[in-house]
Design a protein around this motif. Structure first.
Motif, short mmCIF file in Angstrom:
data_model
loop_
_atom_site.label_atom_id
_atom_site.label_comp_id
_atom_site.label_asym_id
_atom_site.label_seq_id
_atom_site.Cartn_x
_atom_site.Cartn_y
_atom_site.Cartn_z
N VAL A 132 -0.23 4.24 4.37
CA VAL A 132 -0.18 5.38 3.46
C VAL A 132 -1.40 5.32 2.53
O VAL A 132 -1.68 4.28 1.94
CB VAL A 132 1.11 5.37 2.63
CG1 VAL A 132 1.11 6.53 1.63
CG2 VAL A 132 2.33 5.44 3.54
N HIS A 133 -2.11 6.43 2.41
CA HIS A 133 -3.32 6.49 1.59
C HIS A 133 -3.03 7.36 0.36
O HIS A 133 -3.05 8.59 0.43
CB HIS A 133 -4.49 7.07 2.39
CG HIS A 133 -4.80 6.30 3.64
ND1 HIS A 133 -5.72 5.28 3.68
CD2 HIS A 133 -4.29 6.40 4.89
CE1 HIS A 133 -5.77 4.77 4.90
NE2 HIS A 133 -4.92 5.44 5.65
N TRP A 134 -2.78 6.72 -0.77
CA TRP A 134 -2.50 7.42 -2.01
C TRP A 134 -3.79 7.83 -2.72
O TRP A 134 -4.77 7.07 -2.72
CB TRP A 134 -1.71 6.52 -2.96
CG TRP A 134 -0.25 6.37 -2.64
CD1 TRP A 134 0.32 5.40 -1.87
CD2 TRP A 134 0.80 7.21 -3.09
NE1 TRP A 134 1.68 5.58 -1.81
CE2 TRP A 134 2.00 6.70 -2.55
CE3 TRP A 134 0.86 8.36 -3.90
CZ2 TRP A 134 3.25 7.28 -2.80
CZ3 TRP A 134 2.10 8.94 -4.14
CH2 TRP A 134 3.27 8.41 -3.59
N ALA A 148 0.83 -1.21 0.00
CA ALA A 148 0.00 0.00 0.00
C ALA A 148 0.86 1.26 0.00
O ALA A 148 0.36 2.35 -0.27
CB ALA A 148 -0.93 0.00 1.21
N ASN A 149 2.15 1.16 0.30
CA ASN A 149 3.02 2.33 0.30
C ASN A 149 3.42 2.75 -1.11
O ASN A 149 4.01 3.81 -1.29
CB ASN A 149 4.27 2.05 1.13
CG ASN A 149 3.95 1.98 2.61
OD1 ASN A 149 2.87 2.35 3.04
ND2 ASN A 149 4.89 1.49 3.39
N THR A 150 3.16 1.91 -2.11
CA THR A 150 3.50 2.23 -3.49
C THR A 150 2.34 2.95 -4.16
O THR A 150 1.17 2.58 -3.99
CB THR A 150 3.81 0.94 -4.26
OG1 THR A 150 4.90 0.27 -3.62
CG2 THR A 150 4.20 1.25 -5.69
N SER A 197 -2.24 9.32 -8.01
CA SER A 197 -0.85 9.25 -7.52
C SER A 197 -0.23 10.62 -7.28
O SER A 197 1.00 10.72 -7.10
CB SER A 197 0.04 8.46 -8.50
OG SER A 197 -0.43 7.14 -8.66
N GLN A 198 -1.04 11.67 -7.23
CA GLN A 198 -0.51 13.02 -7.05
C GLN A 198 -0.48 13.45 -5.58
O GLN A 198 0.26 14.37 -5.23
CB GLN A 198 -1.34 14.02 -7.85
CG GLN A 198 -1.35 13.76 -9.36
CD GLN A 198 0.04 13.80 -9.94
OE1 GLN A 198 0.76 14.80 -9.83
NE2 GLN A 198 0.47 12.69 -10.55
N LYS A 199 -1.27 12.82 -4.74
CA LYS A 199 -1.35 13.20 -3.34
C LYS A 199 -1.30 11.93 -2.48
O LYS A 199 -1.58 10.82 -2.95
CB LYS A 199 -2.66 13.95 -3.05
CG LYS A 199 -2.96 15.11 -4.02
CD LYS A 199 -2.58 16.40 -3.43
CE LYS A 199 -2.94 17.63 -4.26
NZ LYS A 199 -3.44 17.50 -5.61
N LEU A 200 -0.97 12.16 -1.21
CA LEU A 200 -1.03 11.03 -0.27
C LEU A 200 -1.34 11.56 1.12
O LEU A 200 -1.06 12.73 1.45
CB LEU A 200 0.27 10.23 -0.28
CG LEU A 200 1.59 10.90 0.09
CD1 LEU A 200 1.84 10.86 1.60
CD2 LEU A 200 2.74 10.22 -0.63
N VAL A 201 -1.93 10.68 1.93
CA VAL A 201 -2.30 11.02 3.30
C VAL A 201 -1.60 10.05 4.25
O VAL A 201 -1.60 8.84 4.03
CB VAL A 201 -3.83 10.93 3.51
CG1 VAL A 201 -4.18 11.20 4.97
CG2 VAL A 201 -4.55 11.91 2.60
#
Length: 856
Positions: free
Chosen positions: A320-322, A276-278, A326-330
């Motif tokens: 990590v919540h992408w 999920a980090n990718t 793929s432009q933002k992450l939480v």
């Protein structure tokens, strides 16, 4: 009699005199003294109590159906126990809507006996499972074990048996569906033999339907294990592909596994990337180290910081919540606090002489807690986007983070500490602005732990939501664009208990419900379905009882099992779309159970404290029950607000019944303040756990005694553990005019001493004076009855100091009581054999006024 028993008995005597003033006093006294001195608590009573499990075990038949679905649900078969040591195999043809024998039991037994030169009875066939060919009238089975094992083929049309060189048939592994093991059931055993050339894995399916690995079986080896009737055991290969699923039977289940090469049906899981980090496009990987958030270029391995270094007490972590583009992450960032540590002493370790100190983190009401918050990063600009936190400043929790498919915003679920405000919030991915999509508020509590459901519907930008906003627990469809409720899906003076399934394609939702049917116990469960617009509400189960169900692999059919405490299971096959009855399968037979003297539990309903609300409970009587005698009453109590606790399905209730065997009537009641009724019913517990529903319980027992004069409520005992231990002592402190004797195990006697989540939900936050006002420690000086306290010294669920602080207060108040501290034991130590025996003795001494196990 002890002086306390004489006082309790005298209350009953005066009541009886008032009712029967025309009876001469001497005659009346003689009658009452005889009833008090009747043979109860004797050695014979204890013998019956201690052998109750053995005497009543395996006395109910046709109560367990474990379906094996065939050929895309065109048929099913199962094996059912019919009498002690006997069973039959049953076949159900969906097109014909008929239940028939799977094969001619007599012909198969005759032919098998002729070939093997052994006695074979039609109802005692030497195998417990079969494999059916999908497109041929053939079934396959094996007999014997190890080198003596033999394999057979039976033609269901020609009624011919022939022996095979190796196991036949592909089985029904393709139809395996994982489901929960049923609770209860008598003790039994399984023997699983690996007849393949590969190592197999063995899993038990727990009460949530989850796999728990119990071991592996090498080729040729046998796995043996004790289990319970109906419990489900899954055999899988090393790739975790299910091969066979078996339900334990009353007789030892012996199975040889032979079809390891056939892949089974995998459990249903939501799709998720391996890492999920990718990022979804695979170009970036998010990493957290040095207390900073970094992104790493997947091709060059260049590492770029997104955040500034955070203080040591303000850490990044978690998933990590992408965003989909793929432009933002939480990433969650959490302000840490110093955790409370509880210390307990193991006085008598098994492997050393000296005691051992154990320490563990354990938050209590009012403690400082970690404060989580979402942080938003822009991968393109490689900067953090500030988020306005004014709507989520004081979180108990933040979870269910979800990006909308267009990556314009993400939503999350916010539970404010104190549990009086819940929100679903949406964060604009470009600006960091936050708006409220859903808000729940309550002057008491919002039950996030037991009445919560949230599902985002991406295709339509909607949210399915559960709420008690109209006074009953129901389902809503919310427009996630406007934040407005589009439809209340369910409504009325009944409750949704659990969402079972959501079908976004057909816009239907399946759920369990209680209280829908007028005249039925409102705690009985039924399976229902409704459309997303609230139309076509359909009840899929039918029958006056609480229901368990199992959906066939294709979803076309429903195995519906219902029972009550006074009705053994009835099993029906229904159409899963309409609920229409297709075929009656089994009606359990409990004749042999009744022949043991077992008394069918009585469901009883009476009005509560307000004179209008129905309160539900059950009455248990001893196997030698005599309606002409008087029996002291013992209440088993657990009044935790997180659920309701009076059993609704059929069971032998051995744990409670063994107390009744000593000459008591045992009752269990769900008073106000427990769950699964209206919001107003539940709210009685708020900042009021000391209430424990006692006004309702006492009114219920008074009504029961009026109907059943054999119930002597001038002698009342009470027992329970954990929250039930707290309530037990509270009964003696707050209602000494009604409760005489109590056995309190591992009680959370002061809610300030117990776990934070449970107590702040019901007692509120911040911690106010009501905590101390309802503490058993604060009120210990009020003790009048006979009290037995029990606690395990290694209890990690409820701090054992909670019990010891009661002990300290009782000593300071010069109160007499009994105490058992169990060395090396944890939570629920009073339910150990020694603890049970001591509680039984305590009730006999103080309610019967005699030493336990007396003989003439």
């Amino acid at each position: 009699m002890t002086s306390h028993l004489r006082q309790a008995s005298f209350r009953g005597l005066l009541r009886t005199i008032n009712m029967r003033c025309a009876i001469p006093f001497v005659v009346l006294m003689s009658t009452i003294l005889v009833s008090f001195a009747s043979g109860q608590g004797s050695r014979d009573d204890y013998e019956r109590a201690n052998t109750l499990e053995e005497r009543t075990r395996n006395k109910v038949f046709r109560d367990q159906v474990d379906p094996h679905w065939q050929a895309e649900d065109r048929s099913l078969w199962y094996r059912v126990d019919t009498t002690p040591g006997e069973a039959e195999f049953v076949f159900v043809d969906m097109a014909q809507r008929k239940r028939v024998p799977l094969f001619d039991h007599e012909q198969l037994a005759t032919q098998l006996a002729a070939i093997t030169k052994a006695d074979v009875a039609p109802a005692k066939l030497p195998f417990t499972t079969v494999r059916l060919a999908d497109d041929e009238p053939l079934l396959f089975f094996s007999t014997g074990k190890g080198e003596a094992q033999r394999h057979w083929e039976w033609n269901r049309e020609s009624h011919k048996l022939r022996e095979l060189d190796k196991p036949g048939g592909s089985g029904d592994a393709q139809q395996i569906v994982l489901r929960p093991s049923p609770s209860g059931g008598a003790a039994t055993r399984i023997e699983l033999t690996n007849g393949t050339n590969r190592t197999l894995q063995v899993y038990w399916l727990n009460f949530e339907g989850e796999k728990q690995r119990y071991g592996s079986i090498r080729p040729g080896d046998t796995f043996e294990h004790n289990t319970y009737v109906g419990h489900l055991w899954l055999i899988a290969n090393d790739d975790e592909q299910p091969l066979e699923l078996h339900a334990a039977t009353s007789e030892t289940l012996s199975v040889t596994i032979s079809n390891s090469g056939t892949p089974g049906r995998r459990p249903n899981r939501r799709g998720r990337r391996d890492n999920a980090n990718t990022s979804p496009d695979g170009k970036w990987r998010c990493e957290i180290h040095s207390n900073r958030v970094w992104i790493v270029n997947s091709e060059t391995e260049e590492e770029i910081p997104l955040s500034d270094p955070a203080p040591d007490d303000d850490t990044f972590g978690g998933r990590v919540h992408w965003s989909p583009d793929s432009q933002k992450l939480v990433v969650m960032q959490t302000k840490q606090v110093e955790a409370r540590t509880v210390h307990i002493v193991e006085s008598s370790p098994k492997d050393q002489l000296q005691p051992i100190l154990h320490s563990f983190e354990y938050a209590k009401p009012g403690d400082d807690l970690p404060i989580p918050r979402p942080t938003l990063f822009d991968v393109t600009t490689q900067k953090r986007i500030p988020i306005d936190d004014s709507l989520f400043k004081n979180p108990w929790s933040i979870d269910d983070i979800h990006w909308w498919p267009d990556s314009s915003a993400f939503a999350f679920h916010y539970n404010q500490r104190g549990h009086q405000v819940l929100r679903v919030l949406e964060v604009n991915a470009n600006s960091g602005d936050v708006r409220t999509l859903i808000e729940e508020t309550s002057p008491t509590f919002v039950d996030y732990a037991g009445k919560h459901f949230l599902q985002y519907l991406d295709d339509t930008r909607e949210i399915l939501w559960m709420s008690e906003r109209d006074g009953w627990n129901h389902l809503y469809l919310v427009d996630a664009v406007t934040g407005q409720v589009k439809h209340q899906l369910t409504s009325g003076e009944w409750v949704v208990r659990k969402v079972e399934r959501v079908d976004e394609a057909t816009r239907e939702i399946w759920f369990s419900a209680g209280g829908m049917i007028t005249g039925e116990d409102p705690y009985f469960l039924h399976l229902c379905r409704v459309n997303f617009d609230g139309s076509v509400l359909t009840q899929l189960t039918s029958g006056n009882g609480t229901h368990l169900w199992q959906i066939s692999p294709t979803g076309q059919y429903l195995l519906d099992v219902y029972s009550r405490i006074d009705l053994p299971p009835v099993t029906n096959l229904r159409d899963a779309n309409s609920g229409e009855l297709i075929c009656e399968l089994e009606q359990a037979n409990m004749q042999l159970l009744e022949e043991t003297g077992w008394q069918t539990p009585e469901p009883f309903v009476a009005k509560g404290r307000d004179g209008t609300t129905d309160i539900y409970g059950m009455i248990l009587r001893p196997t030698n029950f005599d309606p002409a005698k008087k029996y002291p009453v013992i209440e088993y109590i657990y009044a935790g607000p997180h659920s309701a606790f009076v059993p609704k399905s059929f069971s032998r209730h051995v744990g409670r019944m063994r107390f009744a065997e000593l000459g008591f009537i045992v009752v269990q009641i769900d008073g106000m303040g427990t769950s699964h009724r209206s919001k107003a019913f539940h709210d009685v517990c708020w900042q009021n756990l000391g209430d424990s529903g006692f006004p309702d319980r006492i009114a219920w027992m008074q009504a029961a005694a009026e109907k059943h004069p054999e119930m002597d409520i001038s002698r009342v005992g009470i027992f329970g553990g954990s929250a039930g231990g707290q309530s037990t002592l509270r009964a003696l402190l707050a209602h000494p005019d009604f409760y005489d004797v109590g056995c309190a195990d591992c009680g959370c006697h002061d809610n300030r001493m117990d776990k934070v989540w449970w107590n702040e939900l019901w007692m509120g936050w911040p911690v106010g004076p009501h905590y101390a006002d309802q503490s058993n420690v604060t009120n210990a000086h009020k003790l009048e009855g006979k009290l037995l306290l029990m606690v395990g010294e290694l209890d990690r669920n409820v701090d054992p100091a909670s019990t010891m602080q009661v002990v300290d207060a009782l000593i300071k108040a010069e109160k007499d009581f009994d105490l058992i501290v169990f060395p090396g034991a944890g939570h629920g130590a009073g339910s150990s054999p020694y603890g049970i025996r001591r509680q039984m003795d305590f009730f006999v001494r103080h309610l019967h006024g005699r030493e336990p196990r007396w003989t003439e």
